[in-house]
Design an enzyme around this catalytic site. Structure first.
Site, PDB file in Angstrom:
ATOM      1  CB  SER A  13      -0.849   0.090   1.384  1.00  0.00           C
ATOM      2  OG  SER A  13      -2.095  -0.636   0.888  1.00  0.00           O
ATOM      3  CE  LYS A  65      -3.625   0.357  -1.234  1.00  0.00           C
ATOM      4  NZ  LYS A  65      -4.488   0.191  -0.312  1.00  0.00           N
ATOM      5  CE1 TYR A  87      -4.291  -1.345  -4.943  1.00  0.00           C
ATOM      6  CE2 TYR A  87      -4.333  -3.637  -5.248  1.00  0.00           C
ATOM      7  CZ  TYR A  87      -4.344  -2.683  -4.529  1.00  0.00           C
ATOM      8  OH  TYR A  87      -4.483  -2.658  -3.247  1.00  0.00           O
ATOM      9  CE1 TYR A 110      -3.425  -0.398   4.955  1.00  0.00           C
ATOM     10  CE2 TYR A 110      -1.770  -0.709   6.750  1.00  0.00           C
ATOM     11  CZ  TYR A 110      -2.284  -0.886   5.470  1.00  0.00           C
ATOM     12  OH  TYR A 110      -1.349  -1.388   4.754  1.00  0.00           O
ATOM     13  CB  VAL A 145      -0.291  -5.880   4.212  1.00  0.00           C
ATOM     14  CG1 VAL A 145      -1.765  -5.331   4.622  1.00  0.00           C
ATOM     15  CG2 VAL A 145      -0.085  -6.069   2.766  1.00  0.00           C
TER      16      VAL A 145
HETATM   17  N1  GLU Z   1      -1.677  -5.305  -2.383  1.00  0.00           N
HETATM   18  C1  GLU Z   1      -2.234  -5.404  -0.922  1.00  0.00           C
HETATM   19  C2  GLU Z   1      -3.835  -5.552  -1.226  1.00  0.00           C
HETATM   20  O1  GLU Z   1      -4.531  -5.156  -2.133  1.00  0.00           O
HETATM   21  C3  GLU Z   1      -1.993  -4.056  -0.560  1.00  0.00           C
HETATM   22  C4  GLU Z   1      -2.661  -3.931   0.892  1.00  0.00           C
HETATM   23  C5  GLU Z   1      -1.758  -3.413   1.953  1.00  0.00           C
HETATM   24  O2  GLU Z   1      -0.580  -3.013   2.011  1.00  0.00           O
HETATM   25  O3  GLU Z   1      -2.757  -2.625   2.599  1.00  0.00           O
HETATM   26  O4  GLU Z   1      -4.520  -6.196  -0.219  1.00  0.00           O
END
Ligand code: GLU
Length: 313
Positions: free
Chosen positions: A69, A72, A197, A249, A267
Site C-alpha cells: 500500500s 498508493k 494495481y 489504515y 501489509v
Molecule cells: N496489495 C495489497 C492488497 O491489495 C495491499 C494492501 C496493503 O498493503 O494495505 O491487499
C-alpha cells in the site's frame, strides 16, 4: 562530520531499535497473500536520510520487501500529475473511512458509490485505472520509472513471486473492482486494471529506497540530492494530507497522536514517513499489529518522534 541532530540520532538509534524488538513477537506476518508469509517474522530495520544526503541506519535495513500500500501514495501523485485534481476527485473521495483497508462496505452504503479515499484498496484500484498509458504494460512502466526516479535507484524491480501470489488469490480486490465497475467508477477490462494495481504493490524496495522517496515528499517534491523538481508542491500537499488522515489504515488517528508524522504503511510491514523539511524515513518490520501496521515499526517511530519532538501537531 555529520550535522549535530543526525549524529544524535546515530548514537541513540541502536538503543531505540533494541527497545522496540520485543514488539515483533506480538505481531503476525501477513499471509492472505501467501508469498508474504515468507518474510522474516523478527526483522526490524530503519533508514533516515536528511536533505544533505546523510543517512543513518539500524537493524535489518537491507531487507527487501514489497511496497504494497505504500505505492498508493505515489500512484495517487502520478494520477494527479496525469489528470489534475478535478478529474481524480470526481472518481475518488477525500474522507477517511475508519474501516479496514480492503472493505467494500461503504461502496454500497453511501451514495455516490465512489471510494472514500485513495489510500484504501477501492480508491487505489480506481487511481491505478487513471494512470496514463495505452496498455497495462505502459501504465506499469510509467509507475516503475517514477518510483525509480524518486528512490534514485534505477535497479528497482517487481517481486514477481509476490505479484503472482496476489494475482492468483486476490478475490476480494476483484470483487471491489467489479463493484466499482457496476457503480460506473471503473470501466473496461477489470483484469487489466488489477494487473497495474497488483504490479505496483509488488515493487521491491529496502529502507533506503523508502527513505529517499520520503525525502522528496519532505522537501515538497524536489529531490534535494539532484536539485530536480519531481512533483508539484500542491500534489505533495494532497498526498501528505491523505497520509496524515488515512495513511495508517484505521489506526491513523492513533498514529497521529502517538507519532505525529505523515506516513503510509503496507501489509509487507513497510512504513514510509517523513519529518517535513528534515528527514525521509523508511522502516520495515513484517510482523503486523491487528490494524495491519508493523507492530515494532510503529513502536520505533513513536520512540524516535517523542525523543526528538517531531510531531507536526
Ligand atoms: N496489495 C495489497 C492488497 O491489495 C495491499 C494492501 C496493503 O498493503 O494495505 O491487499
Amino acid at each position: 562530520m555529520m550535522s549535530p541532530e543526525i549524529e544524535t540520532i546515530r548514537q541513540q538509534l541502536p538503543g531505540w531499535l533494541e527497545a522496540s524488538l520485543p514488539c515483533v513477537g506480538r505481531g503476525k506476518v501477513a499471509s492472505y497473500i501467501p508469498e508474504l508469509s515468507k518474510a522474516p517474522h523478527d526483522a526490524l530495520g530503519i533508514t533516515l536520510m536528511n536533505p544533505q544526503g546523510e543517512s543513518v541506519t539500524a537493524g535489518d535495513c537491507g531487507l527487501r520487501f514489497t511496497m504494497q500500500s505504500i505505492s498508493k501514495v505515489f500512484t495517487l501523485i502520478l494520477a494527479l500529475m496525469d489528470n489534475g485534481e478535478d478529474a481524480v476527485f470526481s472518481k475518488v473521495g477525500m474522507e477517511p473511512t475508519g474501516d479496514n483497508f480492503n472493505s467494500m462496505l461503504k461502496l454500497e452504503l453511501v451514495r455516490p458509490g465512489i471510494p472514500f479515499n485513495p489510500m484504501i484498496n477501492a480508491g487505489a484500484i480506481t487511481v491505478s485505472s487513471l494512470i496514463r498509458g495505452e496498455s497495462p504494460n505502459e501504465k506499469s512502466d510509467r509507475i516503475l520509472q517514477f518510483l525509480k526516479e524518486l528512490a534514485g535507484n534505477t535497479d528497482l524491480e517487481y517481486d514477481l513471486g509476490v505479484y503472482r501470489s496476489e494475482s492468483d488469490t486476490g478475490n476480494l480486490n476483484r470483487s471491489i473492482a467489479f463493484f466499482l465497475k457496476e457503480n460506473g467508477v471503473l470501466s473496461g477490462d477489470i483484469e487489466k486494471v488489477l494487473e497495474v494495481y497488483f504490479l505496483h504493490c509488488s515493487i521491491a524496495v529496502d529502507c533506503a529506497d523508502l527513505a529517499r522517496m520520503a525525502l522528496v515528499l519532505a522537501c515538497n517534491g524536489s529531490d534535494p540530492l539532484t536539485g530536480k523538481a519531481l512533483i508539484p508542491r500542491r500534489y505533495v500537499q494532497i498526498a501528505k494530507t491523505f497520509m496524515t488522515t488515512c495513511g495508517m489504515y484505521n489506526a491513523s488517528g492513533e498514529f497521529a497522536i502517538q507519532v505525529g508524522l505523515p506516513a503510509k504503511s503496507g501489509v509487507s510491514g513497510g512504513i514510509l514517513t517523513f519529518v517535513p523539511g528534515r528527514y525521509g524515513i523508511g522502516v520495515v518490520g513484517p510482523a503486523l499489529n491487528n490494524k495491519g501496521n508493523s507492530y515494532a515499526g510503529v513502536h520505533l517511530l513513536q520512540s524516535i518522534s517523542r525523543e526528538m519532538d517531531w510531531s507536526i501537531f
